[in-house]
Write a protein that holds these residues in place. Sequence first.
Motif, mmCIF file in Angstrom:
data_model
loop_
_atom_site.group_PDB
_atom_site.id
_atom_site.type_symbol
_atom_site.label_atom_id
_atom_site.label_comp_id
_atom_site.label_asym_id
_atom_site.label_seq_id
_atom_site.Cartn_x
_atom_site.Cartn_y
_atom_site.Cartn_z
ATOM 1 N N ALA A 1 7.987 -12.081 4.467
ATOM 2 C CA ALA A 1 9.138 -11.180 4.399
ATOM 3 C C ALA A 1 8.718 -9.841 3.817
ATOM 4 C CB ALA A 1 10.238 -11.811 3.550
ATOM 5 N N THR A 2 9.690 -8.942 3.705
ATOM 6 C CA THR A 2 9.448 -7.616 3.129
ATOM 7 C C THR A 2 10.467 -7.372 2.020
ATOM 8 O OG1 THR A 2 8.699 -6.877 5.301
ATOM 9 C CG2 THR A 2 9.243 -5.159 3.688
ATOM 10 N N PHE A 3 9.972 -6.919 0.872
ATOM 11 C CA PHE A 3 10.823 -6.706 -0.301
ATOM 12 C C PHE A 3 10.949 -5.210 -0.587
ATOM 13 C CE2 PHE A 3 11.261 -11.018 -2.099
ATOM 14 C CZ PHE A 3 10.379 -11.712 -1.282
ATOM 15 N N PHE A 4 12.170 -4.675 -0.466
ATOM 16 C CA PHE A 4 12.419 -3.268 -0.806
ATOM 17 C C PHE A 4 12.828 -3.195 -2.268
ATOM 18 C CE2 PHE A 4 12.453 -3.245 3.734
ATOM 19 C CZ PHE A 4 11.758 -2.073 4.016
ATOM 20 N N CYS A 5 11.861 -2.768 -3.083
ATOM 21 C CA CYS A 5 11.999 -2.881 -4.540
ATOM 22 C C CYS A 5 12.492 -1.589 -5.182
ATOM 23 C CB CYS A 5 10.650 -3.241 -5.150
ATOM 24 S SG CYS A 5 10.023 -4.838 -4.609
ATOM 25 N N ILE A 6 13.184 -1.767 -6.293
ATOM 26 C CA ILE A 6 13.644 -0.653 -7.113
ATOM 27 C C ILE A 6 12.569 -0.366 -8.166
ATOM 28 C CG2 ILE A 6 15.392 -0.001 -8.812
ATOM 29 C CD1 ILE A 6 17.381 -1.655 -7.222
ATOM 30 N N GLY A 7 12.193 0.918 -8.284
ATOM 31 C CA GLY A 7 11.097 1.292 -9.176
ATOM 32 C C GLY A 7 11.259 0.784 -10.597
ATOM 33 N N ILE B 1 3.194 -9.430 -3.543
ATOM 34 C CA ILE B 1 2.061 -8.942 -2.747
ATOM 35 C C ILE B 1 1.002 -10.035 -2.603
ATOM 36 C CG2 ILE B 1 0.168 -7.259 -2.727
ATOM 37 C CD1 ILE B 1 2.123 -5.345 -4.207
ATOM 38 N N HIS B 2 0.722 -10.691 -3.719
ATOM 39 C CA HIS B 2 -0.307 -11.730 -3.734
ATOM 40 C C HIS B 2 0.009 -12.848 -2.734
ATOM 41 C CE1 HIS B 2 -3.548 -14.088 -5.432
ATOM 42 N NE2 HIS B 2 -2.734 -15.121 -5.471
ATOM 43 N N GLU B 3 1.301 -13.137 -2.546
ATOM 44 C CA GLU B 3 1.683 -14.225 -1.643
ATOM 45 C C GLU B 3 1.796 -13.768 -0.198
ATOM 46 O OE1 GLU B 3 4.763 -16.706 -3.348
ATOM 47 O OE2 GLU B 3 3.656 -16.836 -5.232
ATOM 48 N N GLY B 4 1.373 -12.542 0.071
ATOM 49 C CA GLY B 4 1.242 -12.101 1.458
ATOM 50 C C GLY B 4 2.462 -11.437 2.063
ATOM 51 N N HIS B 5 3.397 -11.035 1.226
ATOM 52 C CA HIS B 5 4.579 -10.340 1.736
ATOM 53 C C HIS B 5 4.363 -8.827 1.650
ATOM 54 C CE1 HIS B 5 6.483 -14.232 1.696
ATOM 55 N NE2 HIS B 5 6.095 -14.384 0.439
ATOM 56 N N ALA B 6 5.207 -8.090 2.379
ATOM 57 C CA ALA B 6 5.138 -6.630 2.318
ATOM 58 C C ALA B 6 6.150 -6.121 1.293
ATOM 59 C CB ALA B 6 5.434 -6.039 3.693
ATOM 60 N N VAL B 7 5.884 -4.914 0.788
ATOM 61 C CA VAL B 7 6.817 -4.282 -0.142
ATOM 62 C C VAL B 7 7.192 -2.900 0.381
ATOM 63 C CG1 VAL B 7 6.158 -5.523 -2.235
ATOM 64 C CG2 VAL B 7 4.873 -3.482 -1.553
ATOM 65 N N GLY B 8 8.362 -2.441 -0.039
ATOM 66 C CA GLY B 8 8.816 -1.112 0.338
ATOM 67 C C GLY B 8 9.557 -0.471 -0.826
ATOM 68 N N ASN B 9 9.814 0.806 -0.650
ATOM 69 C CA ASN B 9 10.415 1.663 -1.677
ATOM 70 C C ASN B 9 11.932 1.706 -1.489
ATOM 71 O OD1 ASN B 9 11.220 4.051 -3.072
ATOM 72 N ND2 ASN B 9 9.235 5.022 -2.679
ATOM 73 N N HIS B 10 12.675 1.491 -2.571
ATOM 74 C CA HIS B 10 14.152 1.492 -2.497
ATOM 75 C C HIS B 10 14.720 2.412 -3.590
ATOM 76 C CE1 HIS B 10 17.761 -0.243 -0.800
ATOM 77 N NE2 HIS B 10 18.118 -0.893 -1.886
ATOM 78 N N THR B 11 13.953 3.454 -3.913
ATOM 79 C CA THR B 11 14.210 4.451 -4.988
ATOM 80 C C THR B 11 14.014 3.836 -6.377
ATOM 81 O OG1 THR B 11 16.602 4.238 -5.410
ATOM 82 C CG2 THR B 11 15.926 5.635 -3.533
ATOM 83 N N TRP B 12 14.001 4.707 -7.379
ATOM 84 C CA TRP B 12 13.754 4.238 -8.751
ATOM 85 C C TRP B 12 14.952 3.522 -9.352
ATOM 86 C CZ3 TRP B 12 9.290 3.834 -11.232
ATOM 87 C CH2 TRP B 12 9.344 3.459 -12.576
ATOM 88 N N ASN B 13 16.137 4.054 -9.060
ATOM 89 C CA ASN B 13 17.326 3.560 -9.752
ATOM 90 C C ASN B 13 18.473 3.284 -8.783
ATOM 91 O OD1 ASN B 13 18.696 2.845 -12.078
ATOM 92 N ND2 ASN B 13 19.379 4.932 -12.532
ATOM 93 N N ARG C 1 13.484 2.170 2.353
ATOM 94 C CA ARG C 1 14.852 1.858 2.787
ATOM 95 C C ARG C 1 15.832 2.526 1.839
ATOM 96 N NH1 ARG C 1 16.355 -4.119 3.933
ATOM 97 N NH2 ARG C 1 15.795 -3.546 6.056
ATOM 98 N N PRO C 2 16.729 3.360 2.361
ATOM 99 C CA PRO C 2 17.690 4.038 1.493
ATOM 100 C C PRO C 2 18.756 3.077 0.964
ATOM 101 C CG PRO C 2 18.129 4.576 3.796
ATOM 102 C CD PRO C 2 16.874 3.734 3.777
ATOM 103 N N PRO C 3 19.008 3.078 -0.355
ATOM 104 C CA PRO C 3 20.105 2.276 -0.894
ATOM 105 C C PRO C 3 21.418 2.608 -0.183
ATOM 106 C CG PRO C 3 18.740 3.057 -2.688
ATOM 107 C CD PRO C 3 18.231 3.726 -1.433
ATOM 108 N N TYR C 4 22.244 1.618 0.040
ATOM 109 C CA TYR C 4 23.542 1.723 0.733
ATOM 110 C C TYR C 4 23.369 2.138 2.196
ATOM 111 C CZ TYR C 4 24.684 2.177 -4.224
ATOM 112 O OH TYR C 4 24.743 1.991 -5.583
ATOM 113 N N GLY C 5 22.119 2.222 2.662
ATOM 114 C CA GLY C 5 21.903 2.674 4.036
ATOM 115 C C GLY C 5 22.319 4.112 4.252
ATOM 116 N N LYS C 6 22.401 4.891 3.172
ATOM 117 C CA LYS C 6 22.896 6.259 3.294
ATOM 118 C C LYS C 6 21.784 7.279 3.043
ATOM 119 C CE LYS C 6 27.802 5.646 2.380
ATOM 120 N NZ LYS C 6 27.807 4.391 3.070
ATOM 121 N N LEU C 7 21.754 8.306 3.893
ATOM 122 C CA LEU C 7 20.843 9.432 3.697
ATOM 123 C C LEU C 7 21.558 10.682 4.179
ATOM 124 C CD1 LEU C 7 17.278 8.453 5.013
ATOM 125 C CD2 LEU C 7 17.955 8.886 2.646
#
Length: 210
Positions: free
Chosen positions: A62-68, A82-94, A123-129
């Motif tokens: 899977a892919t995890f969109f993480c908060i900073g 990451i170690h378990e082979g999943h992808a990560v993505g950016n979901h802003t700091w806060n 991935r933008p939080p709330y799907g909003k940009l």
Amino acid sequence: MNSVKSLKYPVKTPFWASWIWTEACWRIETQQPVLYLTFDDGPHPEITPWVLEQLNQLHAKATFFCIGKNIQRYPEIFQRIIHEGHAVGNHTWNHAHAFQISKNAYLQEVDDTELLVKSGLFRPPYGKLTWGLYQSLRKSHQIVMWDVLCGDFDQQITGEICVKRVLKHARPGSIIVFHDSPKAWTRLQVALPKVINHFKQQGYDFFSLK
Ligand SMILES: [Zn+2]
């Protein structure tokens, strides 16, 4: 339950959405039986390890969109993803809301988080940009939206309804949103194993986005 009338968010992304943000990714174009699970808002000290356990048992990636700020707080859980082979993505700091802070402040949140995530997926939080943010971010990131929103964050529905939504709308290449966060926990526990088991029985594989 009168879920259609009361719905405040589309479970299935409307067909016209990808015409506006043409460079964002809504679904992977494929005829193969593959699905892309995504988990937003973690890492969380109890929920993320539980998700990782489920994925591991059912041989799903899977892919995890993480908060900073959550990565900073739980770096060992982030590393485990990451170690378990999943992808990560950016979901802003806060968990920034694009309409509620300045463009510069938003981009700063993305940059600060990228120093930890280093994946180029966003991935933008709330799907909003805003249009301006979209134009900036598409140059530095692959913007990842989704095809199916199960609504696990919605306290008005049950985990069973989340399952039904995914079963109804997912198709080859669908990007599906869950949350490894406290607000989704009750529904996630019910929905995630059922969704994975159902599609595994149909011959589907679950891949990460990178
Ligand atoms: Zn989020």
